[in-house]
Design an enzyme around this catalytic site. Structure first.
Site, PDB file in Angstrom:
ATOM      1  N   GLU A  38      35.998  31.296  37.296  1.00 34.08           N
ATOM      2  CA  GLU A  38      35.334  32.461  37.888  1.00 34.08           C
ATOM      3  C   GLU A  38      33.906  32.055  38.219  1.00 34.08           C
ATOM      4  O   GLU A  38      33.124  31.748  37.320  1.00 34.08           O
ATOM      5  CB  GLU A  38      35.355  33.625  36.895  1.00 34.08           C
ATOM      6  CG  GLU A  38      34.526  34.831  37.288  1.00 34.08           C
ATOM      7  CD  GLU A  38      34.381  35.813  36.135  1.00 34.08           C
ATOM      8  OE1 GLU A  38      33.309  36.467  36.056  1.00 34.08           O
ATOM      9  OE2 GLU A  38      35.303  35.919  35.299  1.00 34.08           O
TER      10      GLU A  38
ATOM     11  N   LYS B 181      37.886  44.343  32.107  1.00 34.38           N
ATOM     12  CA  LYS B 181      37.032  43.394  31.391  1.00 34.38           C
ATOM     13  C   LYS B 181      36.315  44.142  30.266  1.00 34.38           C
ATOM     14  O   LYS B 181      35.610  45.121  30.525  1.00 34.38           O
ATOM     15  CB  LYS B 181      36.025  42.786  32.366  1.00 34.38           C
ATOM     16  CG  LYS B 181      34.978  41.882  31.731  1.00 34.38           C
ATOM     17  CD  LYS B 181      34.055  41.328  32.815  1.00 34.38           C
ATOM     18  CE  LYS B 181      32.969  40.440  32.228  1.00 34.38           C
ATOM     19  NZ  LYS B 181      32.134  39.813  33.284  1.00 34.38           N
TER      20      LYS B 181
END
Length: 210
Positions: free
Chosen positions: A41, A129
């Site tokens: 990421e 998340k």
């Protein structure tokens, strides 16, 4: 074909990368691959994020590539144009979420409370998340949030490292764990990508035990 979320669940860990120089992007991706991790990421904390994503997409096509710290619709657009396959945000921004869903881009929005989980569910999102994980109370807090929302899976991020990774990965509601312990800034700055490979291998040893 498996979904992005199924692919992330197989990977189990998401290296969260902040790049100051585009030229570090591909060597870093290759170091992760050598260490056995084909996922990363790239955060939009620096101005080179989109260019770095594009470089990785071109040279390392088999990497599962996401864009992180996406705060605006413009950044989401840049991420998609550069080749990001999924988007991660630190909080729940309804405009960013709506844009990503409207353009077929999987998004993992950040949550820190039950209220934010309910907002995610209203948008049809069931993978969130949990950030910042350790400061919010770690797996104990995550478990408390998980109980009423049985369809939700978590990507805990923030304060996770080699010493507490096993606890998070073992949690039945964790899809994958995000963190930067595999990609330390000092190693990237020094061009010490062998350290990234070594940390990736150590990480997979821990994940593989679970």
């Amino acid at each position: 074909m498996i979904t992005i979320f199924e692919a992330l669940e197989r990977v189990r860990v998401i290296p969260v990368v902040t790049l100051e120089r585009v030229e570090d992007a591909v060597p870093l991706a290759r170091a992760l691959i050598t260490g056995g991790i084909r996922c990363m990421e790239v955060t939009f904390r620096t101005l080179v994020a989109a260019e770095a994503i594009a470089a990785i997409r071109q040279e390392c096509a088999d990497v599962l590539l996401g864009a992180g710290t996406v705060l605006t619709v413009e950044q989401a657009q840049q991420a998609q144009a550069a080749g990001a396959q999924f988007v991660v945000s630190p909080g729940f921004n309804p405009r960013v979420v709506a844009h990503c869903l409207g353009h077929g881009v999987p998004i993992i929005p950040g949550i820190a409370s039950a209220t934010e989980i309910e907002r995610a569910l209203e948008f049809g999102i069931s993978v969130v998340k949990f950030f910042p994980a350790e400061l919010l109370g770690g797996t104990a807090m995550m478990s408390a949030l998980a109980r009423p929302y049985t369809a939700v899976r978590f990507v805990p991020t923030g304060g996770i490292h080699l010493n507490n990774l096993a606890e998070y990965v073992a949690h039945p509601r964790v899809l994958a764990c995000g963190g930067s312990w595999m990609v330390p800034a000092q190693s990237i700055a020094a061009g010490d990508f062998s350290q990234v490979t070594a940390l990736s291998q150590q990480t997979l040893q821990i994940v593989g035990v679970m």
